[in-house]
Design a protein around this motif. Sequence first.
Motif, PDB file in Angstrom:
ATOM      1  N   THR A  17       0.829  -1.209   0.000  1.00 27.01           N
ATOM      2  CA  THR A  17       0.000   0.000   0.000  1.00 27.01           C
ATOM      3  C   THR A  17       0.861   1.256   0.000  1.00 27.01           C
ATOM      4  OG1 THR A  17      -1.613  -1.264   1.290  1.00 27.01           O
ATOM      5  CG2 THR A  17      -1.958   1.109   1.142  1.00 27.01           C
TER       6      THR A  17
ATOM      7  N   PRO B 202      -7.773  10.282  -2.513  1.00 23.29           N
ATOM      8  CA  PRO B 202      -7.285   8.951  -2.908  1.00 23.29           C
ATOM      9  C   PRO B 202      -6.617   8.198  -1.764  1.00 23.29           C
ATOM     10  CG  PRO B 202      -5.866  10.670  -3.819  1.00 23.29           C
ATOM     11  CD  PRO B 202      -7.058  11.354  -3.237  1.00 23.29           C
TER      12      PRO B 202
ATOM     13  N   THR C  92      -7.793   7.992   1.193  1.00 26.89           N
ATOM     14  CA  THR C  92      -8.897   7.270   1.838  1.00 26.89           C
ATOM     15  C   THR C  92      -9.136   5.933   1.148  1.00 26.89           C
ATOM     16  OG1 THR C  92      -9.921   9.400   2.350  1.00 26.89           O
ATOM     17  CG2 THR C  92     -11.309   7.450   2.513  1.00 26.89           C
ATOM     18  N   SER C  93      -9.088   5.935  -0.177  1.00 26.07           N
ATOM     19  CA  SER C  93      -9.299   4.680  -0.914  1.00 26.07           C
ATOM     20  C   SER C  93      -8.216   3.662  -0.582  1.00 26.07           C
ATOM     21  CB  SER C  93      -9.312   4.963  -2.421  1.00 26.07           C
ATOM     22  OG  SER C  93     -10.359   5.845  -2.757  1.00 26.07           O
ATOM     23  N   GLN C  94      -6.982   4.122  -0.425  1.00 29.70           N
ATOM     24  CA  GLN C  94      -5.898   3.196  -0.092  1.00 29.70           C
ATOM     25  C   GLN C  94      -6.063   2.619   1.307  1.00 29.70           C
ATOM     26  OE1 GLN C  94      -3.799   2.001  -2.256  1.00 29.70           O
ATOM     27  NE2 GLN C  94      -4.765   3.316  -3.774  1.00 29.70           N
TER      28      GLN C  94
ATOM     29  N   LEU D  67      -8.923   2.074   2.747  1.00 26.16           N
ATOM     30  CA  LEU D  67      -9.988   1.077   2.625  1.00 26.16           C
ATOM     31  C   LEU D  67      -9.458  -0.193   1.966  1.00 26.16           C
ATOM     32  CD1 LEU D  67     -12.953   3.355   1.461  1.00 26.16           C
ATOM     33  CD2 LEU D  67     -12.429   2.565   3.761  1.00 26.16           C
ATOM     34  N   ASN D  68      -8.620  -0.034   0.946  1.00 25.64           N
ATOM     35  CA  ASN D  68      -8.046  -1.213   0.282  1.00 25.64           C
ATOM     36  C   ASN D  68      -7.194  -2.025   1.244  1.00 25.64           C
ATOM     37  OD1 ASN D  68      -9.230  -0.631  -2.162  1.00 25.64           O
ATOM     38  ND2 ASN D  68      -7.482   0.521  -2.941  1.00 25.64           N
TER      39      ASN D  68
ATOM     40  N   SER E 117     -15.365   0.216   6.535  1.00 25.98           N
ATOM     41  CA  SER E 117     -15.215   1.129   5.397  1.00 25.98           C
ATOM     42  C   SER E 117     -15.945   2.441   5.653  1.00 25.98           C
ATOM     43  CB  SER E 117     -15.751   0.461   4.131  1.00 25.98           C
ATOM     44  OG  SER E 117     -15.004  -0.700   3.822  1.00 25.98           O
TER      45      SER E 117
ATOM     46  N   SER F 121     -14.215   6.089   5.987  1.00 27.72           N
ATOM     47  CA  SER F 121     -14.627   7.147   5.058  1.00 27.72           C
ATOM     48  C   SER F 121     -15.146   8.367   5.808  1.00 27.72           C
ATOM     49  CB  SER F 121     -15.705   6.617   4.113  1.00 27.72           C
ATOM     50  OG  SER F 121     -15.217   5.560   3.334  1.00 27.72           O
TER      51      SER F 121
ATOM     52  N   ASN G 200     -13.335  11.875   5.407  1.00 20.25           N
ATOM     53  CA  ASN G 200     -14.120  12.974   4.832  1.00 20.25           C
ATOM     54  C   ASN G 200     -14.173  14.167   5.782  1.00 20.25           C
ATOM     55  OD1 ASN G 200     -14.660  11.592   2.470  1.00 20.25           O
ATOM     56  ND2 ASN G 200     -16.554  10.715   3.237  1.00 20.25           N
TER      57      ASN G 200
END
Length: 397
Positions: A277, A326, A328-330, A332-333, A378, A382, A386
């Motif tokens: 990551t 982006p 945040t997406s990492q 979650l991944n 998740s 988020s 946010n």
Amino acid sequence: MAVQREATTGQMPTKPAPWNDPRIRSLFIQAVTIVVIVGFIAYIAHNTASNLARQGIAGGFDFLNYTAGFGISFSLIPYSEVSTYGNALLTGLLNTFLVAICGIVLATIVGFVVGLARLSSNFLVAKLAYAYVEMLRNIPLLLQLIFWYVVVLSALPTPRESLSFLDAFFLNNRGLTVPRPILEDGIGFLVVGVVIAIAAVVFMTRWAKRRRDATGQPFPTVLASLAVLVLVPIAAFLVSGAPLEFEIPTASRFRLDGGLNLVPEFVALLFGLSLYTGAFIAEIVRAGILSVGKGQVEAASALGLKPGQTSRLVVIPQALRVIVPPLTSQYLNLTKNSSLAVAIGYPDLVSVGGTVLNQTGQAIEVVTIWMIVYVSLSLLTSLFMNWYNRKIALVER
């Protein structure tokens, strides 16, 4: 023209047929969609109930109170074979929490360091960072986990010949052994001290910002915050009688005594998730910094700001607006990718839940728990990111 003729003749416009009325047609399509979805769910529920009844499996979550009868190699809470399935799933959930939180912190550090190295003017440093990013993010994560677990950790020496650091941290093929914290009476004072320190830093940061906006005078917020975060908890620790001790592991002839042992599965999973990551975060950081206009840096230099002040006050605040979404997406991944732990035997929620499912046959209930837990994680991640993104957003007047 038709409307004009109707207006001139004094007749009302003709009402369209129902199948030509957009409003009625939209309502009809929505009603058909709802009927199809409800019918499909009812069919799945009926089919599932029939299959469970034919196999003699009772539905519901009563199985959580039954004795599990199997052991878990790594647990943050007391657990044994006589514990219930509910305790087993809770143990797996806490193990997932642990590796996700540690992985997010470590991946963020790695990503920011490598991302800055990618922009270095030093040719060797920049190329090494480039090679790291291209290699790590193009190799499947599952393969990397197996590499860390089978190739690296299995090749380490035995506990008798452990690699040691400061005679307190030991690494061998049984995992990583670190000092174990022992909490005593009065630990609440230390927690209160940490909370007071964090509140003081938040108040000081806001005061420094208002002062800078009003007078233009900067305040050494970073150094002052570090001093508060260190000195206040230490003062609370000493006033409360030092209620926290560490059990230092010691090496005997054939094994390590004491300390907290982190199993090889956890170490391999943490390394694999963090480094994988971190490669993606590095590119996000690099892109965020490059998104800041060159004129911003030149303007800051023209105002007399030093390079460190330019980065801290001009570049990073603007780059974070690009980095955080982006990022945040990492996060979650990374949390969801922790479910690959089952491949190397780390007892996370999916691994423990799989054992529970095989023993009880409660597939629907176990899968439902998995779905609820990962969706909740998740959503919580988020929501926090946010909120942070709104805090750092530039407010236009």
